[in-house]
Scaffold this motif. Structure first.
Motif, PDB file in Angstrom:
ATOM      1  N   HIS A 235      10.572  95.083  -1.854  1.00 34.35           N
ATOM      2  CA  HIS A 235      11.203  94.068  -1.021  1.00 34.35           C
ATOM      3  C   HIS A 235      12.724  94.255  -0.976  1.00 34.35           C
ATOM      4  N   TYR A 236      13.244  94.313   0.238  1.00 29.75           N
ATOM      5  CA  TYR A 236      14.678  94.461   0.482  1.00 29.75           C
ATOM      6  C   TYR A 236      15.174  93.184   1.157  1.00 29.75           C
ATOM      7  N   ARG A 237      16.291  92.664   0.674  1.00 29.88           N
ATOM      8  CA  ARG A 237      16.806  91.406   1.220  1.00 29.88           C
ATOM      9  C   ARG A 237      18.339  91.398   1.150  1.00 29.88           C
ATOM     10  N   ASP A 238      18.971  90.915   2.224  1.00 35.65           N
ATOM     11  CA  ASP A 238      20.437  90.744   2.259  1.00 35.65           C
ATOM     12  C   ASP A 238      21.140  92.070   1.978  1.00 35.65           C
ATOM     13  N   ILE A 239      20.932  93.023   2.874  1.00 30.98           N
ATOM     14  CA  ILE A 239      21.504  94.358   2.710  1.00 30.98           C
ATOM     15  C   ILE A 239      22.289  94.721   3.966  1.00 30.98           C
ATOM     16  N   THR A 240      23.506  95.234   3.762  1.00 31.94           N
ATOM     17  CA  THR A 240      24.363  95.667   4.860  1.00 31.94           C
ATOM     18  C   THR A 240      24.637  97.149   4.702  1.00 31.94           C
ATOM     19  N   MET A 241      24.455  97.900   5.816  1.00 33.37           N
ATOM     20  CA  MET A 241      24.679  99.344   5.797  1.00 33.37           C
ATOM     21  C   MET A 241      25.623  99.731   6.929  1.00 33.37           C
ATOM     22  N   THR A 242      26.554 100.641   6.639  1.00 28.59           N
ATOM     23  CA  THR A 242      27.416 101.214   7.663  1.00 28.59           C
ATOM     24  C   THR A 242      27.425 102.725   7.497  1.00 28.59           C
ATOM     25  N   ASP A 243      27.589 103.429   8.624  1.00 32.65           N
ATOM     26  CA  ASP A 243      27.701 104.894   8.618  1.00 32.65           C
ATOM     27  C   ASP A 243      26.519 105.578   7.930  1.00 32.65           C
ATOM     28  N   VAL A 244      25.316 105.140   8.276  1.00 32.39           N
ATOM     29  CA  VAL A 244      24.109 105.781   7.737  1.00 32.39           C
ATOM     30  C   VAL A 244      23.432 106.553   8.873  1.00 32.39           C
ATOM     31  N   HIS A 245      23.033 107.758   8.601  1.00 30.77           N
ATOM     32  CA  HIS A 245      22.418 108.579   9.642  1.00 30.77           C
ATOM     33  C   HIS A 245      20.974 108.155   9.916  1.00 30.77           C
ATOM     34  N   SER A 246      20.276 107.690   8.879  1.00 35.40           N
ATOM     35  CA  SER A 246      18.921 107.168   9.034  1.00 35.40           C
ATOM     36  C   SER A 246      18.872 105.819   8.321  1.00 35.40           C
ATOM     37  N   PRO A 247      18.963 104.713   9.065  1.00 35.52           N
ATOM     38  CA  PRO A 247      19.054 103.408   8.380  1.00 35.52           C
ATOM     39  C   PRO A 247      17.855 103.118   7.482  1.00 35.52           C
ATOM     40  N   ILE A 248      16.652 103.320   8.028  1.00 32.75           N
ATOM     41  CA  ILE A 248      15.422 103.029   7.278  1.00 32.75           C
ATOM     42  C   ILE A 248      14.422 104.126   7.587  1.00 32.75           C
ATOM     43  N   MET A 249      13.842 104.709   6.552  1.00 31.39           N
ATOM     44  CA  MET A 249      12.799 105.705   6.759  1.00 31.39           C
ATOM     45  C   MET A 249      11.722 105.557   5.702  1.00 31.39           C
ATOM     46  N   LEU A 250      10.468 105.483   6.143  1.00 32.03           N
ATOM     47  CA  LEU A 250       9.307 105.510   5.269  1.00 32.03           C
ATOM     48  C   LEU A 250       8.428 106.663   5.737  1.00 32.03           C
ATOM     49  N   LYS A 251       8.025 107.513   4.793  1.00 36.94           N
ATOM     50  CA  LYS A 251       7.209 108.662   5.167  1.00 36.94           C
ATOM     51  C   LYS A 251       6.203 108.980   4.073  1.00 36.94           C
ATOM     52  N   THR A 252       4.983 109.278   4.487  1.00 38.97           N
ATOM     53  CA  THR A 252       3.969 109.829   3.597  1.00 38.97           C
ATOM     54  C   THR A 252       3.839 111.314   3.904  1.00 38.97           C
ATOM     55  N   GLY A 253       3.964 112.154   2.863  1.00 33.48           N
ATOM     56  CA  GLY A 253       3.891 113.601   3.042  1.00 33.48           C
ATOM     57  C   GLY A 253       2.784 114.213   2.208  1.00 33.48           C
ATOM     58  N   THR A 254       2.639 115.517   2.338  1.00 32.82           N
ATOM     59  CA  THR A 254       1.516 116.217   1.707  1.00 32.82           C
ATOM     60  C   THR A 254       1.979 117.346   0.797  1.00 32.82           C
ATOM     61  N   ARG A 255       3.153 117.221   0.192  1.00 35.50           N
ATOM     62  CA  ARG A 255       3.631 118.280  -0.694  1.00 35.50           C
ATOM     63  C   ARG A 255       2.741 118.410  -1.913  1.00 35.50           C
ATOM     64  N   LYS A 256       2.396 117.272  -2.546  1.00 43.31           N
ATOM     65  CA  LYS A 256       1.481 117.208  -3.691  1.00 43.31           C
ATOM     66  C   LYS A 256       1.941 118.087  -4.857  1.00 43.31           C
ATOM     67  N   ARG A 257       3.244 118.023  -5.161  1.00 44.33           N
ATOM     68  CA  ARG A 257       3.818 118.800  -6.259  1.00 44.33           C
ATOM     69  C   ARG A 257       3.765 117.968  -7.533  1.00 44.33           C
ATOM     70  N   CYS A 258       2.598 117.931  -8.140  1.00 47.76           N
ATOM     71  CA  CYS A 258       2.367 117.115  -9.339  1.00 47.76           C
ATOM     72  C   CYS A 258       1.151 117.662 -10.051  1.00 47.76           C
ATOM     73  N   GLY A 259       1.075 117.463 -11.365  1.00 49.56           N
ATOM     74  CA  GLY A 259      -0.101 117.888 -12.102  1.00 49.56           C
ATOM     75  C   GLY A 259      -1.312 117.042 -11.751  1.00 49.56           C
ATOM     76  N   ASN A 260      -2.477 117.459 -12.237  1.00 51.10           N
ATOM     77  CA  ASN A 260      -3.729 116.712 -12.049  1.00 51.10           C
ATOM     78  C   ASN A 260      -4.190 116.659 -10.606  1.00 51.10           C
ATOM     79  N   SER A 261      -3.853 117.656  -9.806  1.00 59.27           N
ATOM     80  CA  SER A 261      -4.370 117.803  -8.436  1.00 59.27           C
ATOM     81  C   SER A 261      -4.335 116.492  -7.661  1.00 59.27           C
ATOM     82  N   PRO A 262      -3.164 115.992  -7.309  1.00 63.39           N
ATOM     83  CA  PRO A 262      -3.070 114.683  -6.639  1.00 63.39           C
ATOM     84  C   PRO A 262      -3.586 114.723  -5.210  1.00 63.39           C
TER      85      PRO A 262
END
Length: 546
Positions: free
Chosen positions: A325-352
């Motif tokens: 949860h994000y609340r009461d946030i001010t941003m200036t000079d940001v190239h990407s204000p908000i980004m959410l992404k699910t990727g498939t790199r899977k660089r972790c043990g135990n075969s994620p």
């Protein structure tokens, strides 16, 4: 009598109370939680003082004071705990300092613990799991200050710990260090009290596998180096009044496999802080994301500059990220204000498997973008890995704009890359939603600063349902429509919304409309509802009744 009116105790009542006290169980399990003993990391400790000068430190900026400081740390630990004090002076540290349990380093005003260009720092230890994360995350010994499996430790100010421009931003050679603080598997860490960490090399502070972390009035300046503070695989964290200016990531939450296990993260509060990141991300989840993350509260944060994301969140290595949860946030000079992404790199043990993002809320957020601009984005993977349950309330973004008309087809995406640039130019100047379910915008807006932009304000591609209520957009003069819906199987709803001149919004694309209450159902909204309850309780703790 009113049920809350107090009665005077009678003699019989006092006798009964005494009798009950005698027969109460006395085991720890029967003790009320409020009266149970606090964990060791929360107990008050004796605070005898160990002045580093009493152990041979010179503080003249030229003598190597490392061995004297290590002696003071060992003495404090042997005494059952205490404060190792640095009076005013410059303490040159050519060797790694080895922290021990129940010890706090206190740097007085005018005191600086400084790294050396003739370093003899500990060599990086072997790590059989270093294939799963970058070199700097995999090795901990090669630091100005190192500790493992410690309890009840602290670093307080108002003095300075300064790498002196002598710490390494890449992979260190023999005798070199790439971080100021390197702490693993600690329980009970205090970092603040006005202390400043400066010129930290790769990291000013890196903690991994820790719990019960408290930071108040911490300043980090690594604007000429790399990362500010990496909080990795760590739980129960409170950060207040931090000022972090970094070149790479400023304040970042990660979970890697450096300790040979997939560890959990969460129960974190960050508020009343200032962040900036020259080249990268200001407030970030990832990219290392092995273990799950849950229960994060961010409030009262100012972000001034981020060449990647202001508020970034990626799940690249199989993590489930929820209840954020994000609340009461001010941003200036940001190239990407908000980004959410699910990727498939899977660089972790135990075969994620591929991870998941759900239950995220943004309230009272204002952002001004900068060029080159990356449109605010929610990008989920296919199948069960859609982004799910995200709400935006009073979120007002101004992006640079200035693009011409372009195809409204889906942009290309590198699923193993976490950067905002991993998705090509979005066909919407404002929000681009791809495989995102149960997304709502309320009392929010998006505009561009340039004279015009040829793209729509919003495109939702796949996923759904998505709803816009009292949503305001600036209309591009050559855009085919204002809001576009492409194969949004869950349907969409637009109500009480308009452009900045008061006109009706133009709706384009394919998909189905729905009742404007229907979007409130579904699995994603369950995450948001639970998260809202946590957030309300948190705000009640900070501010009183909401």
């Amino acid at each position: 009598m009113h049920p809350f009116t107090k009665r005077r105790p009678t003699l019989v009542g006092l006798l009964l109370a005494a009798l009950l006290a005698l027969v109460q169980p006395t085991t720890a399990l029967a003790t009320p939680s409020a009266a149970r003993p606090a964990p060791k990391s929360q107990l008050p400790t004796s605070t005898p003082e160990f002045n580093v000068k009493d152990y041979g430190a010179k503080g003249n900026g030229s003598a190597n004071d490392s061995l004297a400081v290590d002696k003071a740390i060992s003495a404090a630990n042997a005494a059952g705990g205490g404060t190792v004090r640095f009076p005013s002076g410059t303490y040159k540290s050519q060797n790694t300092l080895h922290m021990k349990s129940d010890v706090t380093l206190q740097l007085d005003s005018g005191a600086t613990l400084k790294g050396s260009d003739a370093g003899k720092y500990d060599a990086p230890e072997p790590n059989p799991y270093d294939q799963y994360q970058d070199y700097g995350h995999s090795h901990f010994h090669n630091a100005m200050i190192y500790g493992d499996r410690l309890t009840n430790i602290g670093f307080t100010g108002p003095g300075v710990i300064d790498g002196g421009g002598n710490l390494i931003t890449g992979n260190p050679k023999s005798g070199q260090a790439d971080k100021i603080l390197s702490l693993t598997r600690c329980d009970g860490l205090t970092l603040g009290g006005g202390i400043t960490l400066r010129r930290g090399g790769h990291f000013a502070a890196l903690i991994n596998g820790c719990t019960h972390v408290t930071s108040d009035h911490l300043t980090i300046d690594t604007a000429s180096d790399r990362d500010g503070w990496n909080v990795i695989s760590t739980t129960h964290v409170t950060i207040t009044n931090a000022t972090i200016a970094a070149n790479d990531d400023a304040l970042v939450f990660k979970s890697d496999y450096a300790l040979g296990a997939k560890l959990t993260n969460g129960h974190v509060t960050v508020h009343d802080s200032k962040l900036s990141a020259k080249c990268c991300n200001a407030l970030m989840f990832g990219s290392e994301t092995c273990g799950d993350f849950t229960d994060y509260q961010f409030q009262g944060i100012t972000i001034n500059g981020a060449d990647k994301s202001g508020l970034g969140m990626v799940s690249m290595d199989g993590a489930d990220i929820s209840d954020v949860h994000y609340r009461d946030i001010t941003m200036t000079d940001v190239h990407s204000p908000i980004m959410l992404k699910t990727g498939t790199r899977k660089r972790c043990g135990n075969s994620p498997d591929v991870g998941h993002i759900s239950g995220v809320t943004y309230d009272n957020i204002t952002a001004t973008g900068n060029s080159p601009s990356f449109s605010p984005t929610l990008w989920g993977e296919s199948g069960a890995h859609h982004i799910d349950g995200v709400t935006f309330t009073e979120v007002h973004l101004t992006v640079p704009g200035g693009n011409g008309a372009m195809s409204t087809g889906a942009p290309s995406n590198n699923a193993t890359d976490y950067n905002p640039s991993s998705i090509s130019t979005r066909p919407a100047y404002g929000w681009y939603l791809h495989n995102a379910d149960h997304v709502t915008f309320t009392d929010s807006s998006v505009r561009f600063a340039a004279a015009d932009d040829g793209r729509p304000a919003v495109i939702a591609n796949g996923g759904g349902p998505v709803a816009f209520t009292r949503f305001t957009v600036q209309r591009g003069g050559r855009s085919p429509y204002d809001l576009g819906f492409q194969n949004v199987a869950g349907g969409y709803c637009v109500t009480d919304s308009k452009n900045t001149t008061g006109g009706a919004l133009r709706i384009g694309g394919t998909g189905s409309t729905q009742s404007c209450g229907a979007h409130e159902t579904g699995a994603g909204m369950a995450h948001v509802t639970a998260g809202a309850a946590n957030r309300a309780a948190h705000l009640d703790h900070l501010e009183g009744p909401v």
